[in-house]
Design an enzyme around this catalytic site. Structure first.
Site, mmCIF file in Angstrom:
data_model
loop_
_atom_site.group_PDB
_atom_site.id
_atom_site.type_symbol
_atom_site.label_atom_id
_atom_site.label_comp_id
_atom_site.label_asym_id
_atom_site.label_seq_id
_atom_site.Cartn_x
_atom_site.Cartn_y
_atom_site.Cartn_z
ATOM 1 N N ASN A 171 83.448 45.009 -18.233
ATOM 2 C CA ASN A 171 83.872 43.625 -19.685
ATOM 3 C C ASN A 171 85.287 43.659 -19.406
ATOM 4 O O ASN A 171 85.885 43.963 -18.317
ATOM 5 C CB ASN A 171 82.890 44.096 -21.194
ATOM 6 N N LYS A 186 72.974 52.482 -2.281
ATOM 7 C CA LYS A 186 73.597 51.060 -2.440
ATOM 8 C C LYS A 186 71.711 50.551 -2.533
ATOM 9 O O LYS A 186 71.006 50.328 -1.571
ATOM 10 C CB LYS A 186 74.628 50.838 -1.085
ATOM 11 N N PRO A 216 74.671 55.040 -26.133
ATOM 12 C CA PRO A 216 75.165 55.770 -27.513
ATOM 13 C C PRO A 216 76.478 54.799 -28.521
ATOM 14 O O PRO A 216 77.084 53.995 -27.898
ATOM 15 C CB PRO A 216 75.109 57.229 -27.291
ATOM 16 N N ASP A 217 76.096 54.482 -30.041
ATOM 17 C CA ASP A 217 76.715 54.226 -30.064
ATOM 18 C C ASP A 217 77.740 55.078 -30.557
ATOM 19 O O ASP A 217 77.791 55.663 -31.818
ATOM 20 C CB ASP A 217 75.929 52.729 -31.880
ATOM 21 N N ILE A 218 78.981 55.631 -30.187
ATOM 22 C CA ILE A 218 80.148 56.388 -30.674
ATOM 23 C C ILE A 218 80.111 56.534 -31.540
ATOM 24 O O ILE A 218 80.287 57.616 -32.203
ATOM 25 C CB ILE A 218 80.707 56.394 -29.864
ATOM 26 N N PHE A 272 86.245 48.838 -35.013
ATOM 27 C CA PHE A 272 87.051 47.389 -34.370
ATOM 28 C C PHE A 272 85.374 46.197 -34.247
ATOM 29 O O PHE A 272 84.543 47.022 -33.735
ATOM 30 C CB PHE A 272 87.748 46.783 -32.865
ATOM 31 N N LYS A 276 79.152 45.449 -39.902
ATOM 32 C CA LYS A 276 79.656 46.010 -39.272
ATOM 33 C C LYS A 276 80.082 47.286 -39.984
ATOM 34 O O LYS A 276 79.673 48.327 -39.497
ATOM 35 C CB LYS A 276 80.673 45.232 -38.274
ATOM 36 N N LYS A 303 77.965 50.438 -39.376
ATOM 37 C CA LYS A 303 78.088 51.724 -38.080
ATOM 38 C C LYS A 303 78.395 52.605 -39.775
ATOM 39 O O LYS A 303 79.405 54.278 -38.806
ATOM 40 C CB LYS A 303 79.121 51.009 -37.567
HETATM 41 O O1 C5P Z 1 78.584 46.516 -32.244
HETATM 42 P P1 C5P Z 1 80.030 46.517 -32.052
HETATM 43 O O2 C5P Z 1 79.994 46.602 -30.677
HETATM 44 O O3 C5P Z 1 80.669 44.632 -32.068
HETATM 45 O O4 C5P Z 1 81.282 47.311 -32.266
HETATM 46 C C1 C5P Z 1 82.468 47.767 -32.418
HETATM 47 C C2 C5P Z 1 82.860 48.911 -32.434
HETATM 48 O O5 C5P Z 1 81.834 49.722 -31.807
HETATM 49 C C3 C5P Z 1 83.652 48.914 -31.920
HETATM 50 O O6 C5P Z 1 85.062 49.902 -33.014
HETATM 51 C C4 C5P Z 1 83.696 49.824 -30.730
HETATM 52 O O7 C5P Z 1 84.443 50.464 -30.203
HETATM 53 C C5 C5P Z 1 82.271 50.600 -31.130
HETATM 54 N N1 C5P Z 1 81.113 51.187 -30.372
HETATM 55 C C6 C5P Z 1 81.055 52.077 -29.928
HETATM 56 N N2 C5P Z 1 80.376 52.334 -29.181
HETATM 57 C C7 C5P Z 1 79.073 51.515 -28.965
HETATM 58 C C8 C5P Z 1 79.674 50.419 -29.035
HETATM 59 C C9 C5P Z 1 80.570 49.758 -29.580
HETATM 60 O O8 C5P Z 1 82.110 52.599 -30.544
HETATM 61 N N3 C5P Z 1 78.401 51.806 -28.113
#
Ligand code: C5P
Length: 397
Positions: A208, A286, A303-305, A323, A337, A341
């Protein structure tokens, strides 16, 4: 940031002395000033010329150099610094310090100084583990001397174990924390930053537009405020700031592992733009075009960190900040959010292309907490970072 702080750097005689050149460069970049002192044994590993070239300063070597005594006596030399750093601190130098010897310039300075002292030991693993060295270590710590390292790893002598000098980055980190009197002194802050790259095959990846600018600015502000910072960064455009422990990762999974490994922390700030998806099974070769047939990529959710750290039970940081980069319904989405989260604060911003925020130098944010919302005027990303760190310092006080 070291803001003109003066370091008297005593370089002992060990193979790790070469790393000191990098340390001097890093101290200089962080705004500090190094006066090098080279022991006789140290000069077998690194030359006075390399030290003085990097430090931009004369190198002091000999107690009996009368010109130096006329210019600056050893007592004065030992006291003009804000911190005395011994790197590498050999077994012999540690023994001399513990015993109070003063038979060369380095040991005399260490006995005469009234400035805080930090050592970065480096030696063979057996020498480190020897009862005499461990006794000396206890004595030195009891004398108030700060110790950074040694690290565990392969050694130049072919053995493995504790004894490697801490990396220059970690030494700088300790120096910065030791010299800081900022509002975050003694606090550990974990910051994720930059994009992640999710491989498709060995040469292609999903990414991105995040430059890492906002996360880097936050890390810089946190270091300046005296925090110990672990900066977990994906492949960003901007270089990580000096004075923090940098963990470089590529993928979301690696970022999650690095973030969890950095706990415990007093604050965790998630400024990374983590890719939501990865390719389920990236090809290890490749991928080739095949007569117009289009490849299909099967995706898996990353994974959502932020949610993982916010959901920790034993070691959840007391303040977790996420963020929310949104293009529509910024406030509603960001509020939702924060709850979804499980984080304490959300820094929300509008990243629609017209705002020029993503990849740009400015940001216009909205801080969402359990108490309500604050709109901050549009300002530089550095200013947003400083304001956020000030807000955090106040919240932790
Ligand atoms: O769900 P979204 O990507 O909009 O969430 C944004 C927030 O979650 C940011 O703080 C981003 O660093 C964190 N994030 C994360 N792991 C992910 C997706 C988002 O820590 N897989």
């Amino acid at each position: 940031m070291l803001n003109g702080k003066r370091i008297l750097l005593i370089v002992g005689g060990g193979i790790a002395a070469y790393k000191v050149l990098d340390l001097i460069r890093r101290i200089g970049r962080a705004g500090g000033h190094v006066t090098p002192v080279l022991t006789r044994a140290g000069s077998e590993f690194v030359t006075p010329l390399s030290l003085s070239a990097l430090a931009g300063e004369k190198v002091y070597t000999d107690l009996w150099d009368l010109t130096d005594e006329a210019e600056m006596g050893h007592i004065q030399l030992s006291r003009v610094a804000d911190l005395v750093v011994v790197a590498p601190a050999t077994a012999d130098l540690m023994a001399k310090m513990a015993q109070g010897h003063a038979d060369d310039l380095a040991s005399t300075l260490l006995l005469a100084t009234d400035t805080p002292v930090m050592i970065a030991p480096a030696m063979n693993v057996r020498m480190w583990e020897h009862a005499a060295t461990q006794r000396n270590l206890v004595t030195l710590k009891a004398d108030g001397i700060a110790v950074v390292g040694p690290d565990v790893g392969d050694m130049a002598c072919g053995e493995h174990g504790p004894g490697r000098m801490a990396e220059p980055e970690a030494i700088l980190d300790s120096i910065t924390a030791r010299l800081s009197h900022g509002p975050m002194k003694g606090k550990h802050i974990l910051i994720t930053s930059g994009p992640t790259h999710e491989p498709i095959d060995p040469v292609r990846y999903i990414a991105n537009r995040s430059s890492g600018a906002q996360g880097t600015a936050i890390a810089r502000a946190a270091v300046a405020a005296g925090a110990r910072v672990t900066f977990v960064t994906g492949p960003a455009d901007v270089a990580p700031p000096e004075g923090c422990t940098v963990v470089r990762v590529e993928t979301a999974t690696q970022m999650r592992d690095a973030a969890l490994a950095a706990l415990p922390a007093d604050v965790a700030i998630f400024a990374a733009a983590v890719a939501d998806w990865r390719v389920t099974s990236a090809s290890d070769r490749k991928m080739k075009k095949q007569d117009g047939a289009l490849p299909s990529l099967e995706l898996a959710e990353n994974p959502d960190i932020l949610a993982a750290v916010a959901g920790r039970t034993m070691d959840r940081p007391p303040l977790v900040v996420g963020f929310a980069a949104e293009t529509d319904d910024v406030v509603e989405n960001a509020r939702a959010k924060r709850i979804r989260k499980g984080c304490d604060w959300i820094v929300a911003n509008d990243v629609s292309p017209v705002t020029g925020i993503m990849g740009g130098s400015e940001n216009a944010v909205l801080l969402i907490t359990a108490e309500g919302e604050e709109t901050w005027e549009r300002m530089g990303k550095d200013a947003v970072a400083v304001r956020l760190i000030e807000r955090i310092a106040t919240a932790l006080a």
